[in-house]
Write an enzyme that holds these catalytic residues in place. Structure first.
Site, PDB file in Angstrom:
ATOM      1  N   CYS A  64      37.936 -13.757  72.508  1.00 47.77           N
ATOM      2  CA  CYS A  64      38.612 -13.446  71.246  1.00 47.77           C
ATOM      3  C   CYS A  64      39.939 -12.735  71.496  1.00 47.77           C
ATOM      4  O   CYS A  64      40.841 -12.799  70.687  1.00 47.77           O
ATOM      5  CB  CYS A  64      37.705 -12.581  70.389  1.00 47.77           C
ATOM      6  SG  CYS A  64      37.048 -11.147  71.249  1.00 47.77           S
ATOM      7  N   GLU A  93      34.922 -10.297  62.630  1.00 44.63           N
ATOM      8  CA  GLU A  93      35.840 -10.479  63.760  1.00 44.63           C
ATOM      9  C   GLU A  93      36.088 -11.963  63.848  1.00 44.63           C
ATOM     10  O   GLU A  93      35.179 -12.734  64.143  1.00 44.63           O
ATOM     11  CB  GLU A  93      35.208  -9.988  65.053  1.00 44.63           C
ATOM     12  CG  GLU A  93      34.899  -8.519  65.078  1.00 44.63           C
ATOM     13  CD  GLU A  93      34.220  -8.133  66.383  1.00 44.63           C
ATOM     14  OE1 GLU A  93      34.744  -8.444  67.457  1.00 44.63           O
ATOM     15  OE2 GLU A  93      33.147  -7.532  66.316  1.00 44.63           O
TER      16      GLU A  93
HETATM   17  P1  NAP Z   1      31.329 -20.279  63.954  1.00 41.42           P
HETATM   18  O1  NAP Z   1      31.066 -21.718  63.919  1.00 41.42           O
HETATM   19  O2  NAP Z   1      31.955 -19.651  62.806  1.00 41.42           O
HETATM   20  O3  NAP Z   1      29.945 -19.596  64.330  1.00 41.42           O
HETATM   21  C1  NAP Z   1      29.838 -18.204  64.456  1.00 41.42           C
HETATM   22  C2  NAP Z   1      28.410 -17.783  64.130  1.00 41.42           C
HETATM   23  O4  NAP Z   1      28.139 -18.069  62.767  1.00 41.42           O
HETATM   24  C3  NAP Z   1      27.359 -18.500  64.937  1.00 41.42           C
HETATM   25  O5  NAP Z   1      26.324 -17.601  65.232  1.00 41.42           O
HETATM   26  C4  NAP Z   1      26.878 -19.570  63.970  1.00 41.42           C
HETATM   27  O6  NAP Z   1      25.578 -20.021  64.242  1.00 41.42           O
HETATM   28  C5  NAP Z   1      26.927 -18.818  62.681  1.00 41.42           C
HETATM   29  N1  NAP Z   1      26.971 -19.668  61.518  1.00 41.42           N
HETATM   30  C6  NAP Z   1      27.636 -20.812  61.340  1.00 41.42           C
HETATM   31  N2  NAP Z   1      27.408 -21.295  60.115  1.00 41.42           N
HETATM   32  C7  NAP Z   1      26.575 -20.434  59.506  1.00 41.42           C
HETATM   33  C8  NAP Z   1      25.955 -20.401  58.227  1.00 41.42           C
HETATM   34  N3  NAP Z   1      26.151 -21.338  57.328  1.00 41.42           N
HETATM   35  N4  NAP Z   1      25.148 -19.368  57.939  1.00 41.42           N
HETATM   36  C9  NAP Z   1      24.915 -18.396  58.835  1.00 41.42           C
HETATM   37  N5  NAP Z   1      25.467 -18.401  60.070  1.00 41.42           N
HETATM   38  C10 NAP Z   1      26.303 -19.386  60.404  1.00 41.42           C
HETATM   39  O7  NAP Z   1      32.260 -19.890  65.161  1.00 41.42           O
HETATM   40  P2  NAP Z   1      32.311 -20.567  66.556  1.00 41.42           P
HETATM   41  O8  NAP Z   1      33.214 -21.724  66.448  1.00 41.42           O
HETATM   42  O9  NAP Z   1      30.957 -20.744  67.099  1.00 41.42           O
HETATM   43  O10 NAP Z   1      33.014 -19.404  67.358  1.00 41.42           O
HETATM   44  C11 NAP Z   1      34.297 -19.501  67.824  1.00 41.42           C
HETATM   45  C12 NAP Z   1      35.205 -18.724  66.948  1.00 41.42           C
HETATM   46  O11 NAP Z   1      34.840 -17.360  67.038  1.00 41.42           O
HETATM   47  C13 NAP Z   1      36.621 -18.793  67.409  1.00 41.42           C
HETATM   48  O12 NAP Z   1      37.413 -19.174  66.326  1.00 41.42           O
HETATM   49  C14 NAP Z   1      36.972 -17.389  67.834  1.00 41.42           C
HETATM   50  O13 NAP Z   1      38.254 -17.000  67.505  1.00 41.42           O
HETATM   51  C15 NAP Z   1      35.995 -16.557  67.095  1.00 41.42           C
HETATM   52  N6  NAP Z   1      35.693 -15.347  67.814  1.00 41.42           N
HETATM   53  C16 NAP Z   1      36.259 -14.197  67.373  1.00 41.42           C
HETATM   54  C17 NAP Z   1      36.001 -13.025  68.026  1.00 41.42           C
HETATM   55  C18 NAP Z   1      36.615 -11.747  67.553  1.00 41.42           C
HETATM   56  O14 NAP Z   1      36.224 -10.683  67.999  1.00 41.42           O
HETATM   57  N7  NAP Z   1      37.582 -11.793  66.669  1.00 41.42           N
HETATM   58  C19 NAP Z   1      35.142 -12.989  69.108  1.00 41.42           C
HETATM   59  C20 NAP Z   1      34.587 -14.187  69.535  1.00 41.42           C
HETATM   60  C21 NAP Z   1      34.855 -15.361  68.872  1.00 41.42           C
HETATM   61  P3  NAP Z   1      25.325 -21.471  64.875  1.00 41.42           P
HETATM   62  O15 NAP Z   1      25.926 -21.433  66.226  1.00 41.42           O
HETATM   63  O16 NAP Z   1      23.857 -21.575  64.897  1.00 41.42           O
HETATM   64  O17 NAP Z   1      26.002 -22.435  63.966  1.00 41.42           O
END
Ligand code: NAP
Length: 685
Positions: free
Chosen positions: A294, A255
């Site tokens: 989201c 997602e």
């Molecule tokens: P992100 O940086 O991609 O992080 C998402 C998750 O991935 C976090 O738990 C993060 O952990 C983990 N993560 C990051 N790097 C990783 C790695 N190398 N290995 C394993 N896990 C890793 O996203 P975000 O910026 O926090 O979230 C915001 C984004 O989420 C927005 O772009 C939004 O559109 C999207 N979103 C989408 C939905 C949907 O349903 N489509 C819902 C909610 C949010 P850490 O925090 O520990 O880095």
């Protein structure tokens, strides 16, 4: 507080590598997180060997009962979670979406599990297929839980709901879970997870928690595991292309970003309820969770004739938003989750502003109530606009994950569809119109790009869930940019954690395996009439064959008089003969059913409590006066319902004197269990 992970049945506090997690309100350290030193192989082993094994021993109904018990437990202990939730920047209303919404998801999956899934450890998918001429070889799809672990990597915006919306279907499917919350708000996920552990409701190994990085976890996954990821496109790409994940073909559900749209109908001008509903919804979606949803509306699309009116109405309403400390009751929009997230949003706003103009919200100058803008992660709502939406790219490609939306006009419904399409796949769109043609054209025009579309108008607005609320029963997920069109709602969400397998076998083996009798499987002659047996005593395949009964013209006429059904095919020989299906007068279908009941029913009080319906009824051959019918009644399947009774599904075939089938159906009855029958006897006594 140092947040521990929960691994292999115990809490683990990392000795090093702690990262401070600041409050969104004033930057004070709420907790710190690290997973340094965690043995990730031990987590996956424990999940598979202990958690999965225990969950797979349970039926869907038993797992549904666990979810319900957990929901009740968490529901009674929500208050401290609200308090902690303020530090994520959430207002009380935002917290209710996250905390109560998450618990609601557990309740919803629990009742779905009981209503839509069997009290078994497998699911039959679709009907049995005949694969041979003589019926000795048949096929049937079944679903069984995967033998691995579900790894849930979640975003920071919904620390509780984000965990529970994935957790519920996985546990219901019989798969253990490793939850990895986003670090920024992991203190709230941790607090709720600690309650789950404290409850002792789940078997050991069913749920584990990683606070901090996932280390080398992905190296330990295989083809029986599932990764369900929520977050950015970049992280999703990186994880999906991880060499081990790619090699093992580990299931990957994503997602990701989504540039959701709300569209005002071509007729819905100022003064219509739909115009007002649209304005209200855009503002609500921009400000709820400070736009960190989201499903939030990123693109507000209106007819060009109403563009100015929509802009003024939005600006006016946004002017009434009170930004500040979410603990203050007067505040209507809290903070973003972190200052680094705030900086990321501002970077994206700058990119958007290169192609749009700003109608509202100045990130340099705004007031915050009961909070210091310099230390908190606050932003005002920011409304951007472009008059040429088909000539720009940024608003269709850049998701500023905060209180940011872009207003755009359209010249025709076709244009509106094209503008929406430029988002390259979204989770949800909403359509505000009271015009059937416009609604149909818009919905059919944009549905291929969406997981969910909601039509809001004066009739449904009061009861509708609004643009942004995913429901456990409906799809959450979307095609393209949004992640790839995975369906995550309802029981299909449960099936993500199960393997679909085609089984080919003889009818006898199939009936034994699926606990469902079908024609061709052996009949078990009933020693005692099935109506005299309790739910437990009845055996799948147990069968009686009734005495014959001849249907006379007098029966048909009597039935016609009695019921008032004097349809010509039963009463008028010439008219019936002219009908291509009949050679003369025929018996009523309902007469045949009624006579069939008269042939198989055993009338005395007993374990059969009620007839509650027929399914798959087919009249296959007409029955003429003078024909003789007989009935075969077979126990097809049983489904436990309550301690006192369960549902029995009977396979019924009515034949004529030539042994030809004239009608078939499945009859549903509620039958007392042995305990229920005993209780009834006591009551009578
Ligand atoms: P992100 O940086 O991609 O992080 C998402 C998750 O991935 C976090 O738990 C993060 O952990 C983990 N993560 C990051 N790097 C990783 C790695 N190398 N290995 C394993 N896990 C890793 O996203 P975000 O910026 O926090 O979230 C915001 C984004 O989420 C927005 O772009 C939004 O559109 C999207 N979103 C989408 C939905 C949907 O349903 N489509 C819902 C909610 C949010 P850490 O925090 O520990 O880095």
């Amino acid at each position: 507080m140092i947040l521990p992970s929960y691994a292999a049945g115990r809490w683990y506090e990392a000795p090093t590598g702690q990262i401070a997690l600041p409050s969104a309100i004033d930057g004070h350290t709420v907790a710190s997180a690290s997973s340094a030193g965690l043995n990730f192989a031990e987590l996956t082993d424990f999940a598979r060997s202990t958690g999965g094994r225990a969950l797979r021993k349970l039926t869907f109904h038993e797992r549904a009962a666990l979810l319900r018990a957990l929901a009740v437990y968490l529901n009674d202990r929500r208050e401290p979670l609200y308090e902690l939730s303020y530090d994520t920047g959430a207002t009380k209303r935002d917290s209710m979406i996250d905390i109560d919404g998450g618990i609601g998801t557990l309740f919803a999956y629990s009742s779905k599990g009981r209503r839509e899934l069997p009290d078994e450890r497998f699911v039959l998918d679709g009907a049995q297929e005949g694969l041979s001429k003589r019926g000795t070889f048949v096929g049937q799809h079944i679903l069984t839980p995967l033998r691995g672990v579900a790894v849930h990597i979640n975003a920071y915006n919904f620390p509780c709901w984000g965990m529970l919306e994935k957790f519920a279907p996985a546990i219901l499917a019989g798969m253990p879970v490793i939850v990895k919350p986003a670090s920024a708000t992991s203190y709230l996920t941790h607090a709720m997870f600690a309650l789950i552990v404290e409850s002792g409701i789940l078997p050991p190994g069913a749920a584990q928690l990683i606070v901090g990085s996932t280390g080398n976890l992905l190296d330990h996954l295989d083809g029986q595991d599932v990764i369900s990821f929520t977050g950015s496109l970049e992280t999703s790409l990186m994880l999906h292309s991880h060499p081990n994940v790619a090699r093992q073909a580990t299931r990957f559900v994503a997602e990701r970003d989504s540039l959701n749209a709300a569209i005002l109908g071509p007729e819905a001008g100022p003064g219509t309820p739909e115009f007002d509903l649209f304005i209200k919804e855009v503002v609500r979606e921009m400000t709820a969770k400070a736009g960190q949803k989201c499903t939030a509306i990123r693109r507000a699309i209106v007819p060009r004739a109403f563009y100015d009116a929509a802009a003024s109405a939005l600006v006016e309403k946004l002017g009434a938003v009170v930004v500040g400390n979410p603990r203050s009751e007067a505040v209507t929009m809290g903070a973003l989750a972190t200052r680094s997230q705030r900086a990321a949003v501002l970077e994206n706003v700058a990119l958007l502003e290169a192609q749009t103009e700003r109608l509202f919200g100045d990130p340099e100058h705004y007031t915050t109530l009961d909070a210091d803008a310099a230390t908190g992660a606050f932003l005002p709502p920011i409304l951007l606009a472009t008059e040429l939406p088909l000539s720009v790219t940024a608003p269709h490609e850049i998701e500023a994950f905060g209180p940011v939306s872009t207003l755009m006009p359209y010249d025709s419904v076709e244009d509106a569809i094209e503008i929406v399409r430029r988002g390259a796949g979204s989770l949800v769109a909403s359509v505000f119109t009271y015009d059937d043609d416009a609604a149909t054209e818009l919905i059919l025009g944009i549905s291929a790009f969406h997981g969910r579309i909601i039509a809001i108008d004066r009739d449904d607005a009061r009861e509708s869930t609004g643009h942004g609320s995913p429901l456990p029963g409906l799809t959450h997920g979307g095609p393209g940019r949004a992640g790839g069109g995975e369906e995550l709602g309802g029981v299909r969400g449960v099936f993500h954690y199960m393997q679909r397998t085609a089984i080919q076998a003889s009818p006898a083996r199939m009936a034994a395996l699926t606990k469902t009798w079908t024609a061709g499987a052996p009949e078990r002659p009933a020693a005692v009439h099935p109506f005299r047996q309790t739910f437990e005593e009845l055996q799948i395949g147990e069968t009686i064959h009734s005495e014959p009964r001849t249907i006379t013209l007098a029966d048909i006429e009597h039935f016609a008089e009695f019921t008032g059904d004097k349809f010509y095919a039963h009463m008028d020989e010439a008219a019936a003969r002219a009908n291509p299906f009949f050679e003369g007068r025929v018996a009523h279908g309902y007469l045949i059913l009624a006579f069939a009941a008269g042939l198989f029913v055993d009338p005395a009080p007993g374990p059969v409590l009620a007839n509650y319906g027929l399914e798959r009824l087919r009249f296959i051959k007409p029955v003429a006066p003078g024909d003789t019918i007989a009935v075969r009644l077979t126990v097809r399947s049983k489904s436990a319902r309550q301690p006192d009774y369960g549902e029995v599904r009977w396979d019924v075939a009515i034949t004529n004197q030539s042994d030809e089938i004239v009608a078939t159906y499945e009859l549903l009855t509620m039958n007392a269990t042995t305990a229920g029958a005993t209780a009834a006897l006591t009551k009578v006594g």
